[in-house]
Scaffold this motif. Structure first.
Motif, PDB file in Angstrom:
ATOM      1  N   PHE A 124      -5.876 -22.029 -90.174  1.00 35.79           N
ATOM      2  CA  PHE A 124      -6.891 -21.215 -89.166  1.00 35.79           C
ATOM      3  C   PHE A 124      -6.244 -20.553 -87.697  1.00 35.79           C
ATOM      4  O   PHE A 124      -7.050 -19.334 -87.220  1.00 35.79           O
ATOM      5  CB  PHE A 124      -7.979 -21.710 -89.518  1.00 35.79           C
ATOM      6  N   ALA A 139     -11.560 -22.505 -84.634  1.00 36.92           N
ATOM      7  CA  ALA A 139     -11.022 -20.886 -85.538  1.00 36.92           C
ATOM      8  C   ALA A 139     -10.939 -22.868 -86.574  1.00 36.92           C
ATOM      9  O   ALA A 139     -11.138 -21.733 -87.717  1.00 36.92           O
ATOM     10  CB  ALA A 139      -9.834 -20.844 -85.572  1.00 36.92           C
ATOM     11  N   ASP A 140     -10.440 -23.767 -86.333  1.00 37.69           N
ATOM     12  CA  ASP A 140     -10.172 -24.795 -87.396  1.00 37.69           C
ATOM     13  C   ASP A 140     -11.677 -25.394 -87.842  1.00 37.69           C
ATOM     14  O   ASP A 140     -11.338 -25.655 -89.221  1.00 37.69           O
ATOM     15  CB  ASP A 140      -9.248 -25.616 -86.880  1.00 37.69           C
ATOM     16  N   GLY A 176     -13.387 -22.834 -89.719  1.00 35.42           N
ATOM     17  CA  GLY A 176     -12.638 -22.429 -91.510  1.00 35.42           C
ATOM     18  C   GLY A 176     -13.132 -23.764 -92.070  1.00 35.42           C
ATOM     19  O   GLY A 176     -12.168 -23.559 -93.310  1.00 35.42           O
TER      20      GLY A 176
END
Length: 248
Positions: free
Chosen positions: A111, A87-88, A91
């Motif tokens: 994120f 997610a990081d 993002g």
């Protein structure tokens, strides 16, 4: 094949399976192909836990939270870590190299925090709602999460890095492997809700579609898959099946 099953247990659980002396693409590919069997085992443990907690009249949400915690402990939190890192990375602005650097950093950014809160909250709530005679949905969901690994490792899907788990397992699975696993899940999921036998199959198919779309996006954004992407795909698929099964 036995070595692949042992490797799958070693990778995906905390069970004290003896480590494979040498891991290569053949044994790693076998482990990915057999990962849904590990998911089946974990799903049965989770469902059994919910049944036991239901007998104690524990509040549903608390039972769901404890079950999520148990699964995280049994898997070393590996897939959740992959979800947060992915997610990081996804993002992050910038080229694939920048996203991959963020994913390797080890810290959890905004994120990642959001992804964990939403995923764990959704899973805990769904687990709590699927107590009683709907426990089979839990088994299907957790198994489907591990079947998603085979979608990530389809032939033609490259690794995002030249090293790591992604490089070891990327492209090891022929299309027949995920096709067979998801066909089995669709067929068996009719028992999720006997009053609505369509619910389970629809949930599995929707989750499989989301997993495939996620892998496609990760490939476009990162240039391929990593071990973190596998973990994220597993959590997304599990959560999607659970959420769909609570709709009726």
């Amino acid at each position: 094949m036995f070595s692949g099953a042992r490797l799958a247990l070693t990778w995906l659980t905390v069970l004290p399976a003896r480590r494979h002396p040498h891991v290569d693409r053949v044994s790693a590919g076998q482990a990915i192909a057999l990962a849904p069997l590990v998911g089946l085992l974990l799903g049965l443990v989770a469902a059994g836990t919910l049944v036991i907690l239901d007998l104690t009249h524990m509040p549903d949400l608390l039972a769901g939270i404890l079950t999520v915690g148990l699964l995280a402990a049994l898997t070393r939190g590996l897939h959740l870590d992959g979800l947060a890192d992915t997610a990081d990375g996804l993002g992050t602005y910038g080229p694939p190299d920048r996203a991959l650097t963020v994913m390797r950093d080890g810290g959890v950014g905004p994120f990642g925090v959001i992804a964990l809160i939403v995923t764990l909250g959704a899973q805990a709530t769904a687990f709590g709602a699927l107590t009683g005679d709907r426990w089979w949905a839990v088994v299907i969901a957790v198994t489907a999460g591990r079947a998603a690994f085979t979608l990530c490792c389809l032939r033609g899907v490259p690794a995002a890095r030249p090293d790591g788990l992604g490089a070891l397992v990327a492209g090891t699975q022929p299309p027949a492997v995920p096709a067979v696993w998801f066909a089995v899940l669709v067929a068996t999921s009719t028992v999720v809700d006997l009053d609505n036998p369509w619910l389970g199959p629809v949930a599995v198919l929707v989750a499989a579609g989301l997993a495939a779309a996620f892998v496609t996006h990760a490939r476009r954004r990162l240039g391929g898959v990593t071990g973190d992407v596998l973990g994220a795909a597993g959590e997304i698929t599990t959560t999607a099946v659970l959420a769909m099964c609570t709709l009726v």
